[in-house]
Motif scaffolding. Structure first.
Motif, short mmCIF file in Angstrom:
data_model
loop_
_atom_site.label_atom_id
_atom_site.label_comp_id
_atom_site.label_asym_id
_atom_site.label_seq_id
_atom_site.Cartn_x
_atom_site.Cartn_y
_atom_site.Cartn_z
N LEU A 16 0.86 -1.18 0.00
CA LEU A 16 0.00 0.00 0.00
C LEU A 16 0.90 1.23 0.00
N ILE A 17 0.99 1.89 -1.13
CA ILE A 17 1.88 3.03 -1.31
C ILE A 17 1.02 4.28 -1.49
N TYR A 18 1.35 5.34 -0.77
CA TYR A 18 0.54 6.56 -0.87
C TYR A 18 1.43 7.79 -0.72
N PRO A 19 1.03 8.90 -1.36
CA PRO A 19 1.83 10.12 -1.25
C PRO A 19 1.87 10.60 0.19
N ARG A 20 2.98 11.15 0.56
CA ARG A 20 3.14 11.66 1.92
C ARG A 20 2.19 12.83 2.14
N ARG A 21 1.58 12.87 3.30
CA ARG A 21 0.66 13.96 3.64
C ARG A 21 1.43 15.26 3.81
N PRO A 22 0.78 16.38 3.49
CA PRO A 22 1.46 17.67 3.70
C PRO A 22 1.65 17.94 5.19
N ALA A 37 4.39 4.09 3.23
CA ALA A 37 3.98 2.75 2.84
C ALA A 37 3.48 1.93 4.02
N SER A 38 2.54 1.07 3.70
CA SER A 38 2.06 0.03 4.61
C SER A 38 1.94 -1.23 3.78
N VAL A 39 1.68 -2.33 4.45
CA VAL A 39 1.51 -3.59 3.72
C VAL A 39 0.34 -4.35 4.34
N ARG A 40 -0.52 -4.88 3.47
CA ARG A 40 -1.64 -5.71 3.93
C ARG A 40 -1.25 -7.16 3.67
N ILE A 41 -1.41 -8.00 4.70
CA ILE A 41 -1.07 -9.42 4.59
C ILE A 41 -2.31 -10.23 4.92
N CYS A 42 -2.56 -11.25 4.09
CA CYS A 42 -3.67 -12.18 4.35
C CYS A 42 -3.27 -13.56 3.84
N VAL A 54 -3.25 -4.84 8.20
CA VAL A 54 -2.35 -3.83 7.66
C VAL A 54 -1.26 -3.51 8.67
N PHE A 55 -0.02 -3.49 8.19
CA PHE A 55 1.14 -3.15 9.00
C PHE A 55 1.83 -1.94 8.36
N ARG A 56 2.03 -0.91 9.13
CA ARG A 56 2.73 0.28 8.62
C ARG A 56 4.24 0.04 8.69
N LEU A 57 4.94 0.46 7.66
CA LEU A 57 6.39 0.31 7.66
C LEU A 57 7.01 1.34 8.61
N PRO A 58 7.92 0.92 9.45
CA PRO A 58 8.47 1.80 10.49
C PRO A 58 9.66 2.64 10.02
N GLY A 67 8.57 2.95 -6.28
CA GLY A 67 9.20 1.65 -6.48
C GLY A 67 10.02 1.22 -5.27
N LYS A 68 10.73 2.16 -4.68
CA LYS A 68 11.52 1.85 -3.47
C LYS A 68 10.59 1.50 -2.31
N ALA A 69 9.47 2.20 -2.22
CA ALA A 69 8.49 1.91 -1.17
C ALA A 69 7.91 0.51 -1.36
N ARG A 70 7.62 0.15 -2.59
CA ARG A 70 7.06 -1.17 -2.89
C ARG A 70 8.05 -2.28 -2.51
N LEU A 71 9.31 -2.11 -2.85
CA LEU A 71 10.33 -3.10 -2.49
C LEU A 71 10.46 -3.23 -0.97
N ALA A 72 10.41 -2.11 -0.27
CA ALA A 72 10.48 -2.15 1.19
C ALA A 72 9.26 -2.87 1.78
N CYS A 73 8.10 -2.70 1.17
CA CYS A 73 6.89 -3.40 1.62
C CYS A 73 7.08 -4.91 1.54
N MET A 74 7.57 -5.35 0.42
CA MET A 74 7.77 -6.79 0.21
C MET A 74 8.77 -7.35 1.22
N ALA A 75 9.87 -6.65 1.43
CA ALA A 75 10.89 -7.12 2.38
C ALA A 75 10.35 -7.13 3.81
N HIS A 76 9.61 -6.09 4.19
CA HIS A 76 9.05 -6.03 5.54
C HIS A 76 8.02 -7.13 5.75
#
Length: 93
Positions: A16-22, A37-42, A54-58, A67-76
């Motif tokens: 789950l990748i989203y633009p940073r809030r202002p 980024a966060s990641v949903r696991i089921c 859903v787990f938020r990346l720390p 793309g970097k956020a997506r890779l970090a999601c998968m690794a986390h």
């Protein structure tokens, strides 16, 4: 854009990748603000929205590219599934 879903040891990983809030007081999002980024696991075959978690990346800083956020999601997510993240578990999914 299609969402990348990966399976790992009987679990589906949904990044789950989203633009940073202002920041407080900023009128709108800056294009260079980065991504969070966060990641949903089921379990494989389960309804991710109902049966997943859903787990938020720390990370302290935003990712500079989605793309970097997506890779970090998968690794986390893989670390969570392998039980290598203190205080978080997917054992009850």
């Amino acid at each position: 854009m299609t969402q990348a879903v990966k399976t790992y040891k009987g679990y589906e990983i949904h990044p789950l990748i989203y633009p940073r809030r202002p920041a407080e007081g900023q009128p709108s999002r800056r294009p260079d603000a980065g991504y969070e980024a966060s990641v949903r696991i089921c379990r494989v075959g389960a309804n991710p929205a109902a049966d997943g978690r859903v787990f938020r990346l720390p990370y302290l800083w935003p990712f500079e590219a989605s793309g970097k956020a997506r890779l970090a999601c998968m690794a986390h997510a893989e670390q969570l599934i392998d039980g290598r993240v203190d205080g978080q578990s997917v054992a009850d999914l």
